[in-house]
Design a protein around this motif. Structure first.
Motif, PDB file in Angstrom:
ATOM      1  N   MET A  22       0.844  -1.179   0.000  1.00  0.00           N
ATOM      2  CA  MET A  22       0.000   0.000   0.000  1.00  0.00           C
ATOM      3  C   MET A  22       0.890   1.243   0.000  1.00  0.00           C
ATOM      4  O   MET A  22       1.912   1.288   0.671  1.00  0.00           O
ATOM      5  N   ALA A  23       0.505   2.219  -0.753  1.00  0.00           N
ATOM      6  CA  ALA A  23       1.306   3.439  -0.876  1.00  0.00           C
ATOM      7  C   ALA A  23       1.227   4.250   0.412  1.00  0.00           C
ATOM      8  O   ALA A  23       0.182   4.348   1.051  1.00  0.00           O
ATOM      9  N   GLU A  24       2.345   4.811   0.756  1.00  0.00           N
ATOM     10  CA  GLU A  24       2.398   5.638   1.949  1.00  0.00           C
ATOM     11  C   GLU A  24       1.999   7.058   1.583  1.00  0.00           C
ATOM     12  O   GLU A  24       2.474   7.617   0.606  1.00  0.00           O
ATOM     13  N   ARG A  25       1.114   7.628   2.384  1.00  0.00           N
ATOM     14  CA  ARG A  25       0.631   8.974   2.098  1.00  0.00           C
ATOM     15  C   ARG A  25       1.073   9.906   3.219  1.00  0.00           C
ATOM     16  O   ARG A  25       0.920   9.595   4.387  1.00  0.00           O
ATOM     17  N   GLU A  26       1.609  11.027   2.832  1.00  0.00           N
ATOM     18  CA  GLU A  26       2.092  11.991   3.817  1.00  0.00           C
ATOM     19  C   GLU A  26       1.003  13.025   4.095  1.00  0.00           C
ATOM     20  O   GLU A  26       0.390  13.565   3.184  1.00  0.00           O
ATOM     21  N   PHE A  27       0.739  13.246   5.359  1.00  0.00           N
ATOM     22  CA  PHE A  27      -0.278  14.211   5.756  1.00  0.00           C
ATOM     23  C   PHE A  27       0.390  15.530   6.124  1.00  0.00           C
ATOM     24  O   PHE A  27       1.347  15.559   6.874  1.00  0.00           O
ATOM     25  N   GLU A  28      -0.135  16.602   5.568  1.00  0.00           N
ATOM     26  CA  GLU A  28       0.348  17.927   5.951  1.00  0.00           C
ATOM     27  C   GLU A  28      -0.863  18.837   6.151  1.00  0.00           C
ATOM     28  O   GLU A  28      -1.876  18.688   5.470  1.00  0.00           O
ATOM     29  N   ILE A  29      -0.737  19.737   7.078  1.00  0.00           N
ATOM     30  CA  ILE A  29      -1.842  20.640   7.389  1.00  0.00           C
ATOM     31  C   ILE A  29      -1.788  21.816   6.424  1.00  0.00           C
ATOM     32  O   ILE A  29      -0.827  22.571   6.396  1.00  0.00           O
ATOM     33  N   THR A  30      -2.812  21.916   5.604  1.00  0.00           N
ATOM     34  CA  THR A  30      -2.919  23.004   4.643  1.00  0.00           C
ATOM     35  C   THR A  30      -4.134  23.857   4.998  1.00  0.00           C
ATOM     36  O   THR A  30      -4.841  23.582   5.968  1.00  0.00           O
ATOM     37  N   THR A  31      -4.380  24.853   4.185  1.00  0.00           N
ATOM     38  CA  THR A  31      -5.542  25.708   4.451  1.00  0.00           C
ATOM     39  C   THR A  31      -6.848  24.939   4.285  1.00  0.00           C
ATOM     40  O   THR A  31      -7.843  25.279   4.927  1.00  0.00           O
ATOM     41  N   ASN A  32      -6.852  23.910   3.441  1.00  0.00           N
ATOM     42  CA  ASN A  32      -8.061  23.101   3.284  1.00  0.00           C
ATOM     43  C   ASN A  32      -8.480  22.464   4.603  1.00  0.00           C
ATOM     44  O   ASN A  32      -9.670  22.353   4.891  1.00  0.00           O
ATOM     45  N   VAL A  33      -7.513  22.023   5.381  1.00  0.00           N
ATOM     46  CA  VAL A  33      -7.829  21.397   6.667  1.00  0.00           C
ATOM     47  C   VAL A  33      -8.535  22.406   7.570  1.00  0.00           C
ATOM     48  O   VAL A  33      -9.555  22.089   8.194  1.00  0.00           O
ATOM     49  N   TYR A  34      -8.017  23.611   7.624  1.00  0.00           N
ATOM     50  CA  TYR A  34      -8.628  24.641   8.473  1.00  0.00           C
ATOM     51  C   TYR A  34     -10.013  25.044   7.965  1.00  0.00           C
ATOM     52  O   TYR A  34     -10.935  25.256   8.754  1.00  0.00           O
ATOM     53  N   ILE A  35     -10.155  25.133   6.661  1.00  0.00           N
ATOM     54  CA  ILE A  35     -11.451  25.520   6.096  1.00  0.00           C
ATOM     55  C   ILE A  35     -12.498  24.445   6.378  1.00  0.00           C
ATOM     56  O   ILE A  35     -13.602  24.739   6.845  1.00  0.00           O
ATOM     57  N   PHE A  36     -12.155  23.189   6.098  1.00  0.00           N
ATOM     58  CA  PHE A  36     -13.103  22.106   6.348  1.00  0.00           C
ATOM     59  C   PHE A  36     -13.426  21.988   7.836  1.00  0.00           C
ATOM     60  O   PHE A  36     -14.580  21.726   8.204  1.00  0.00           O
ATOM     61  N   ALA A  37     -12.439  22.179   8.704  1.00  0.00           N
ATOM     62  CA  ALA A  37     -12.687  22.107  10.146  1.00  0.00           C
ATOM     63  C   ALA A  37     -13.612  23.234  10.588  1.00  0.00           C
ATOM     64  O   ALA A  37     -14.522  23.021  11.395  1.00  0.00           O
ATOM     65  N   GLY A  38     -13.405  24.428  10.069  1.00  0.00           N
ATOM     66  CA  GLY A  38     -14.260  25.555  10.440  1.00  0.00           C
ATOM     67  C   GLY A  38     -15.689  25.378   9.965  1.00  0.00           C
ATOM     68  O   GLY A  38     -16.644  25.630  10.718  1.00  0.00           O
ATOM     69  N   VAL A  39     -15.845  24.902   8.728  1.00  0.00           N
ATOM     70  CA  VAL A  39     -17.190  24.682   8.199  1.00  0.00           C
ATOM     71  C   VAL A  39     -17.886  23.561   8.955  1.00  0.00           C
ATOM     72  O   VAL A  39     -19.072  23.661   9.287  1.00  0.00           O
ATOM     73  N   GLY A  40     -17.157  22.499   9.251  1.00  0.00           N
ATOM     74  CA  GLY A  40     -17.742  21.395  10.020  1.00  0.00           C
ATOM     75  C   GLY A  40     -18.171  21.829  11.405  1.00  0.00           C
ATOM     76  O   GLY A  40     -19.238  21.438  11.893  1.00  0.00           O
ATOM     77  N   ALA A  41     -17.353  22.664  12.051  1.00  0.00           N
ATOM     78  CA  ALA A  41     -17.702  23.156  13.380  1.00  0.00           C
ATOM     79  C   ALA A  41     -18.930  24.049  13.326  1.00  0.00           C
ATOM     80  O   ALA A  41     -19.814  23.962  14.193  1.00  0.00           O
ATOM     81  N   LEU A  42     -19.006  24.897  12.310  1.00  0.00           N
ATOM     82  CA  LEU A  42     -20.181  25.767  12.184  1.00  0.00           C
ATOM     83  C   LEU A  42     -21.450  24.973  11.915  1.00  0.00           C
ATOM     84  O   LEU A  42     -22.492  25.231  12.526  1.00  0.00           O
ATOM     85  N   LEU A  43     -21.360  24.014  11.005  1.00  0.00           N
ATOM     86  CA  LEU A  43     -22.546  23.244  10.657  1.00  0.00           C
ATOM     87  C   LEU A  43     -23.039  22.388  11.821  1.00  0.00           C
ATOM     88  O   LEU A  43     -24.208  22.451  12.202  1.00  0.00           O
TER      89      LEU A  43
END
Length: 56
Positions: free
Chosen positions: A1-22
């Protein structure tokens, strides 16, 4: 299985903020109370943050 590297980008913050609001808004409307609203917002932020990792 391919190894995937996780990095915190602006998408993470945007999705977290929208999820928290909803989910926080739904928790406030459906359950009421500060504790229920905060717990729903935290769950929404965690779920949104995880989704943000996958949508780069």
């Amino acid at each position: 299985m391919a190894e995937r590297e996780f990095e915190i980008t602006t998408n993470v913050y945007i999705f977290a903020g929208v999820g928290a609001l909803l989910l926080g808004g739904l928790g406030a409307a459906g359950l009421g109370g500060v504790a229920n609203t905060l717990s729903a917002a935290v769950v929404g932020a965690l779920a949104g943050g995880i989704l943000g990792f996958y949508f780069k």
